[in-house]
Scaffold this active site. Structure first.
Site, mmCIF file in Angstrom:
data_model
loop_
_atom_site.group_PDB
_atom_site.id
_atom_site.type_symbol
_atom_site.label_atom_id
_atom_site.label_comp_id
_atom_site.label_asym_id
_atom_site.label_seq_id
_atom_site.Cartn_x
_atom_site.Cartn_y
_atom_site.Cartn_z
ATOM 1 N N ASN A 14 46.520 44.312 43.697
ATOM 2 C CA ASN A 14 46.943 43.324 43.221
ATOM 3 C C ASN A 14 47.318 43.039 41.726
ATOM 4 O O ASN A 14 48.263 42.260 41.435
ATOM 5 C CB ASN A 14 46.060 42.225 43.878
ATOM 6 C CG ASN A 14 46.177 41.899 45.117
ATOM 7 O OD1 ASN A 14 46.849 40.986 45.641
ATOM 8 N ND2 ASN A 14 45.257 42.374 45.953
ATOM 9 N N ASN A 107 41.362 33.257 42.990
ATOM 10 C CA ASN A 107 40.748 34.437 43.804
ATOM 11 C C ASN A 107 41.452 34.504 45.094
ATOM 12 O O ASN A 107 42.255 33.738 45.523
ATOM 13 C CB ASN A 107 39.211 34.180 44.308
ATOM 14 C CG ASN A 107 38.797 35.342 45.115
ATOM 15 O OD1 ASN A 107 38.878 36.401 44.463
ATOM 16 N ND2 ASN A 107 37.992 35.059 46.139
ATOM 17 N N HIS A 109 41.392 36.458 48.732
ATOM 18 C CA HIS A 109 40.385 36.709 49.887
ATOM 19 C C HIS A 109 41.177 37.133 51.223
ATOM 20 O O HIS A 109 42.032 36.283 51.489
ATOM 21 C CB HIS A 109 39.403 35.663 50.105
ATOM 22 C CG HIS A 109 38.425 35.913 51.073
ATOM 23 N ND1 HIS A 109 37.435 36.799 50.785
ATOM 24 C CD2 HIS A 109 38.340 35.438 52.484
ATOM 25 C CE1 HIS A 109 36.638 37.091 51.889
ATOM 26 N NE2 HIS A 109 37.232 36.058 52.911
HETATM 27 C C1 GAR Z 1 42.077 42.688 48.312
HETATM 28 O O1 GAR Z 1 42.605 42.688 49.491
HETATM 29 C C2 GAR Z 1 41.463 41.289 48.167
HETATM 30 O O2 GAR Z 1 41.832 40.364 49.130
HETATM 31 C C3 GAR Z 1 40.157 41.711 48.259
HETATM 32 O O3 GAR Z 1 39.866 43.010 47.786
HETATM 33 C C4 GAR Z 1 41.046 43.754 47.996
HETATM 34 C C5 GAR Z 1 41.423 44.388 46.499
HETATM 35 O O4 GAR Z 1 42.308 45.162 46.598
HETATM 36 N N1 GAR Z 1 39.203 40.560 47.893
HETATM 37 C C6 GAR Z 1 38.025 40.475 48.387
HETATM 38 O O5 GAR Z 1 37.428 40.884 49.380
HETATM 39 C C7 GAR Z 1 37.190 39.192 47.731
HETATM 40 N N2 GAR Z 1 36.160 38.751 48.752
HETATM 41 P P1 GAR Z 1 43.184 45.803 45.124
HETATM 42 O O6 GAR Z 1 41.918 46.049 44.258
HETATM 43 O O7 GAR Z 1 44.060 46.792 45.689
HETATM 44 O O8 GAR Z 1 43.840 44.752 44.869
#
Ligand code: GAR
Length: 212
Positions: A14, A107, A109
Site C-alpha cells: 500500500n 486506515n 483494513h
Molecule cells: C494490508 O492488506 C492491510 O489491509 C492490512 O495489512 C496489509 C498490509 O500490507 N492491514 C490490517 O490488517 C490492519 N488491521 P502491505 O504492508 O503490503 O501494504
C-alpha cells in the site's frame, strides 16, 4: 501540497501505491516520513529507494505503549504532517494518539467493515462461508476498526479458494482505493466531522462511497 506520514509494519504494498501516486502527481501530497515499528519491514526499503526519510520506533525501546505512541506523535508533529496514513501498521494505537490526530488519520483494513474487525480476516470470512470479502478505508477513532467508513471494495470468494487467493484479490483492490481516498483528502474534498465522513460536503453512507 499536503504533508503525509505513513505508518507501516510490513511489506508496504500500500505504501508503494501511495508513493507511486504522489510521484505521478495523482495525489496532491508529499510523504515526509515513513514510520515503522519493525526494523525488518520491507516498506522501509521501499521508502529509502524513493528517497523518503524513515523513522523506526521499536516497542522494546519504550517503557510502555503510551510512551511509544507519544514519541511517534511528537515525530509526526515535528514533520508537520497534515495526514497520518496507517498502511498495514499492526500495532493498536492508544486513544490519546488517535484523538490527538482526530480527523486526519486514515486506515485500511482487509474486510468489509463492520464485519471481521481485528486479525485473520481472510480466515474468518472463509470459515464463515462468505461468498464475498473486501477491504475498507476509514477514519481512525479510538475504537478498533470502527471509525467512519469512506470507501470499500468487494471481491468474490470462490468455493475452492484458500486464504492466499482471497488476500491476493483484496490486495489488488487496496492499491487502487487507498491512493484514491488520499487524493480526496489532500484536495480537501474529504472531511470528518462528529465521527462521520463527508465527501464534497455530502455525508457518506454508512458503508462509504458508492456502496449500493
Ligand atoms: C494490508 O492488506 C492491510 O489491509 C492490512 O495489512 C496489509 C498490509 O500490507 N492491514 C490490517 O490488517 C490492519 N488491521 P502491505 O504492508 O503490503 O501494504
Amino acid at each position: 501540497m499536503k504533508k503525509i506520514v505513513v505508518l507501516i509494519s510490513g511489506s508496504g504494498a500500500n505504501l508503494q501505491a501511495i508513493i507511486d501516486a504522489c510521484q505521478a502527481g495523482e495525489i496532491n501530497g508529499k510523504i515526509v516520513s515513513v514510520i515503522s515499528n519493525k526494523a525488518k519491514a520491507y516498506g522501509l526499503t521501499r521508502a529509502k529507494k524513493a528517497h523518503i526519510p524513515t523513522a523506526l520506533f521499536e516497542r522494546k525501546n519504550f517503557a510502555n505503549n503510551l510512551e511509544m505512541d507519544r514519541a511517534i506523535a511528537k515525530h509526526i508533529e515535528t514533520v508537520e504532517a497534515d495526514l497520518v496514513v496507517l498502511a498495514g501498521y499492526m500495532k493498536i494505537l492508544s486513544d490519546e494518539f488517535t484523538m490527538r490526530f482526530a480527523g486526519k488519520i486514515l486506515n485500511i483494513h482487509p474486510s468489509l467493515l463492520p464485519k471481521y474487525k481485528g486479525l485473520h480476516t481472510y480466515q474468518q470470512a472463509l470459515e464463515a462461508g462468505e461468498t464475498e470479502h473486501g477491504t475498507t478505508v476509514h477514519f481512525v477513532t479510538p475504537e478498533l476498526d470502527s471509525g467512519a467508513i469512506i470507501l470499500q471494495a468487494k471481491v468474490p470468494i470462490f468455493p475452492e479458494d484458500e486464504v492466499s487467493d482471497i488476500e491476493e484479490r483484496v490486495k489488488a483492490q487496496e492499491i487502487q482505493i487507498y491512493p484514491l481516498v488520499i487524493k480526496w483528502f489532500t484536495t480537501d474534498r474529504l472531511k470528518e466531522k462528529n465521527g462521520k465522513a463527508y465527501l464534497d460536503g455530502q455525508l457518506l453512507p454508512e458503508n462509504g462511497y458508492a456502496n449500493e
